[in-house]
Design a protein around this motif. Structure first.
Motif, PDB file in Angstrom:
ATOM      1  N   ALA A  18       0.907  -1.105  -0.197  1.00 40.46           N
ATOM      2  CA  ALA A  18       0.195   0.062  -0.194  1.00 40.46           C
ATOM      3  C   ALA A  18       0.713   1.089   0.137  1.00 40.46           C
ATOM      4  CB  ALA A  18      -0.884   0.105   1.556  1.00 40.46           C
ATOM      5  N   HIS A  19       0.210   2.392  -0.699  1.00 42.84           N
ATOM      6  CA  HIS A  19       1.411   3.593  -0.730  1.00 42.84           C
ATOM      7  C   HIS A  19       0.213   4.320  -0.552  1.00 42.84           C
ATOM      8  CE1 HIS A  19       4.896   2.171  -1.965  1.00 42.84           C
ATOM      9  NE2 HIS A  19       4.080   1.591  -3.088  1.00 42.84           N
ATOM     10  N   GLY A  20      -0.213   5.347   0.105  1.00 42.50           N
ATOM     11  CA  GLY A  20      -1.365   6.565   0.828  1.00 42.50           C
ATOM     12  C   GLY A  20      -2.089   5.975   0.605  1.00 42.50           C
ATOM     13  N   ASN A  21      -3.189   6.025   0.320  1.00 39.86           N
ATOM     14  CA  ASN A  21      -4.701   5.196   0.025  1.00 39.86           C
ATOM     15  C   ASN A  21      -5.042   4.340  -0.858  1.00 39.86           C
ATOM     16  OD1 ASN A  21      -5.463   7.120   2.186  1.00 39.86           O
ATOM     17  ND2 ASN A  21      -6.348   8.581   0.755  1.00 39.86           N
ATOM     18  N   ILE A  22      -3.742   3.687  -1.482  1.00 38.78           N
ATOM     19  CA  ILE A  22      -4.368   2.958  -2.409  1.00 38.78           C
ATOM     20  C   ILE A  22      -3.301   1.344  -2.524  1.00 38.78           C
ATOM     21  CG2 ILE A  22      -3.279   2.067  -4.815  1.00 38.78           C
ATOM     22  CD1 ILE A  22      -5.258   4.558  -4.637  1.00 38.78           C
ATOM     23  N   ALA A  23      -4.124   0.296  -2.128  1.00 40.71           N
ATOM     24  CA  ALA A  23      -3.796  -0.900  -1.959  1.00 40.71           C
ATOM     25  C   ALA A  23      -3.931  -1.708  -2.744  1.00 40.71           C
ATOM     26  CB  ALA A  23      -4.281  -1.044  -0.425  1.00 40.71           C
ATOM     27  N   THR A  24      -2.936  -2.498  -2.900  1.00 42.39           N
ATOM     28  CA  THR A  24      -2.985  -4.129  -4.047  1.00 42.39           C
ATOM     29  C   THR A  24      -2.665  -5.190  -3.226  1.00 42.39           C
ATOM     30  OG1 THR A  24      -2.812  -4.537  -6.257  1.00 42.39           O
ATOM     31  CG2 THR A  24      -0.750  -3.741  -4.724  1.00 42.39           C
TER      32      THR A  24
ATOM     33  N   MET B 151      -5.700 -14.766   0.137  1.00 37.37           N
ATOM     34  CA  MET B 151      -5.410 -14.490   1.429  1.00 37.37           C
ATOM     35  C   MET B 151      -5.492 -12.435   0.802  1.00 37.37           C
ATOM     36  SD  MET B 151      -5.327 -16.429   3.771  1.00 37.37           S
ATOM     37  CE  MET B 151      -5.153 -15.117   5.608  1.00 37.37           C
ATOM     38  N   ALA B 152      -5.332 -12.184  -0.560  1.00 38.12           N
ATOM     39  CA  ALA B 152      -5.837 -11.072  -0.987  1.00 38.12           C
ATOM     40  C   ALA B 152      -6.818 -10.168  -0.551  1.00 38.12           C
ATOM     41  CB  ALA B 152      -5.955 -10.859  -2.500  1.00 38.12           C
ATOM     42  N   SER B 153      -8.263 -10.975  -0.192  1.00 40.87           N
ATOM     43  CA  SER B 153      -9.559  -9.956   0.311  1.00 40.87           C
ATOM     44  C   SER B 153      -9.555  -9.920   1.784  1.00 40.87           C
ATOM     45  CB  SER B 153     -10.464 -11.110  -0.475  1.00 40.87           C
ATOM     46  OG  SER B 153     -10.531 -11.669   0.190  1.00 40.87           O
ATOM     47  N   VAL B 154      -8.684 -10.989   2.434  1.00 41.53           N
ATOM     48  CA  VAL B 154      -8.593 -10.912   3.988  1.00 41.53           C
ATOM     49  C   VAL B 154      -7.247  -9.691   3.873  1.00 41.53           C
ATOM     50  CG1 VAL B 154      -7.452 -11.852   6.086  1.00 41.53           C
ATOM     51  CG2 VAL B 154      -8.940 -13.414   4.046  1.00 41.53           C
ATOM     52  N   TYR B 155      -6.397  -9.794   3.580  1.00 42.43           N
ATOM     53  CA  TYR B 155      -5.319  -8.180   3.556  1.00 42.43           C
ATOM     54  C   TYR B 155      -5.723  -7.262   2.885  1.00 42.43           C
ATOM     55  CZ  TYR B 155      -1.826 -12.254   3.823  1.00 42.43           C
ATOM     56  OH  TYR B 155      -1.079 -13.659   3.879  1.00 42.43           O
ATOM     57  N   LEU B 156      -6.621  -7.274   1.901  1.00 46.10           N
ATOM     58  CA  LEU B 156      -7.377  -5.485   1.758  1.00 46.10           C
ATOM     59  C   LEU B 156      -8.388  -5.021   2.867  1.00 46.10           C
ATOM     60  CD1 LEU B 156      -7.390  -6.143  -1.996  1.00 46.10           C
ATOM     61  CD2 LEU B 156      -6.065  -4.380  -0.984  1.00 46.10           C
TER      62      LEU B 156
ATOM     63  N   PHE C 192       1.814  -1.065   6.964  1.00 46.38           N
ATOM     64  CA  PHE C 192       1.261  -0.214   5.940  1.00 46.38           C
ATOM     65  C   PHE C 192       0.165   0.656   6.474  1.00 46.38           C
ATOM     66  CE2 PHE C 192       2.826  -3.639   3.268  1.00 46.38           C
ATOM     67  CZ  PHE C 192       3.369  -2.609   2.602  1.00 46.38           C
ATOM     68  N   TRP C 193       0.005   1.097   7.746  1.00 47.47           N
ATOM     69  CA  TRP C 193      -0.888   1.551   8.571  1.00 47.47           C
ATOM     70  C   TRP C 193      -0.010   3.107   8.496  1.00 47.47           C
ATOM     71  CZ3 TRP C 193      -3.381  -1.758  12.621  1.00 47.47           C
ATOM     72  CH2 TRP C 193      -4.241  -2.763  11.958  1.00 47.47           C
TER      73      TRP C 193
ATOM     74  N   ALA D 211      -8.283  -6.158   5.870  1.00 46.96           N
ATOM     75  CA  ALA D 211      -7.865  -5.684   7.117  1.00 46.96           C
ATOM     76  C   ALA D 211      -7.240  -4.795   7.215  1.00 46.96           C
ATOM     77  CB  ALA D 211      -6.772  -7.127   7.804  1.00 46.96           C
ATOM     78  N   TRP D 212      -7.067  -3.641   5.728  1.00 43.98           N
ATOM     79  CA  TRP D 212      -5.981  -2.862   5.900  1.00 43.98           C
ATOM     80  C   TRP D 212      -6.782  -1.747   6.119  1.00 43.98           C
ATOM     81  CZ3 TRP D 212      -5.971   0.422   1.487  1.00 43.98           C
ATOM     82  CH2 TRP D 212      -5.208   1.873   1.487  1.00 43.98           C
ATOM     83  N   VAL D 213      -8.065  -1.698   5.660  1.00 42.13           N
ATOM     84  CA  VAL D 213      -9.034  -0.955   5.375  1.00 42.13           C
ATOM     85  C   VAL D 213      -9.874  -0.828   6.974  1.00 42.13           C
ATOM     86  CG1 VAL D 213     -11.556  -0.253   4.269  1.00 42.13           C
ATOM     87  CG2 VAL D 213      -9.902  -0.939   2.647  1.00 42.13           C
ATOM     88  N   MET D 214      -9.823  -2.192   7.083  1.00 40.44           N
ATOM     89  CA  MET D 214     -10.482  -2.139   8.309  1.00 40.44           C
ATOM     90  C   MET D 214     -10.049  -1.865   9.659  1.00 40.44           C
ATOM     91  SD  MET D 214     -13.185  -5.985   8.665  1.00 40.44           S
ATOM     92  CE  MET D 214     -11.569  -6.541   8.485  1.00 40.44           C
ATOM     93  N   GLY D 215      -8.650  -1.533   9.588  1.00 38.89           N
ATOM     94  CA  GLY D 215      -7.500  -1.543  10.396  1.00 38.89           C
ATOM     95  C   GLY D 215      -7.537   0.200  10.384  1.00 38.89           C
ATOM     96  N   ARG D 216      -7.152   0.939   9.151  1.00 44.16           N
ATOM     97  CA  ARG D 216      -7.692   1.533   9.270  1.00 44.16           C
ATOM     98  C   ARG D 216      -8.162   2.949   9.600  1.00 44.16           C
ATOM     99  NH1 ARG D 216      -3.682   3.805   4.787  1.00 44.16           N
ATOM    100  NH2 ARG D 216      -5.616   5.752   4.806  1.00 44.16           N
ATOM    101  N   LEU D 217      -9.615   2.721   8.697  1.00 46.05           N
ATOM    102  CA  LEU D 217     -10.827   2.785   9.506  1.00 46.05           C
ATOM    103  C   LEU D 217     -11.276   2.885  11.290  1.00 46.05           C
ATOM    104  CD1 LEU D 217     -12.074   3.166   5.949  1.00 46.05           C
ATOM    105  CD2 LEU D 217     -11.211   4.646   7.045  1.00 46.05           C
ATOM    106  N   GLY D 218     -11.474   1.711  11.487  1.00 48.18           N
ATOM    107  CA  GLY D 218     -11.839   0.862  12.350  1.00 48.18           C
ATOM    108  C   GLY D 218     -10.836   0.854  13.689  1.00 48.18           C
ATOM    109  N   GLY D 219      -9.861   1.025  13.450  1.00 49.85           N
ATOM    110  CA  GLY D 219      -8.585   0.548  14.684  1.00 49.85           C
ATOM    111  C   GLY D 219      -8.659  -0.844  14.484  1.00 49.85           C
TER     112      GLY D 219
END
Length: 67
Positions: free
Chosen positions: A8-14, A19-24, A65-66, A26-34
């Motif tokens: 991830a770089h900034g707000n863009i992640a790949t 496990m791609a869907s799990v990582y993505l 990447f957080w 987790a990244w979104v939930m961690g950034r937005l929800g803690g």
């Protein structure tokens, strides 16, 4: 080419692989929800008998990447 399951770089992640869907997610939930909310959500969908390892692994991949 980057040899990594998640980047991830900034707000863009790949992510790639099974496990791609799990990582993505987790990244979104961690950034937005803690981290606590992310752990709870992943624990809910993790395979029985592997919950702690599943959550810890996903966290280890996305945490660098957080912000």
């Amino acid at each position: 080419m980057i040899d990594a399951p998640f980047v991830a770089h900034g707000n863009i992640a790949t992510a790639g692989g099974c496990m791609a869907s799990v990582y993505l997610a987790a990244w979104v939930m961690g950034r937005l929800g803690g981290e606590d909310n992310m752990r709870e959500a992943l624990h809910y969908v993790a395979p029985v008998g592997e919950k702690a390892a599943y959550v810890d692994h996903a966290l280890s991949v996305v945490r660098p990447f957080w912000p």
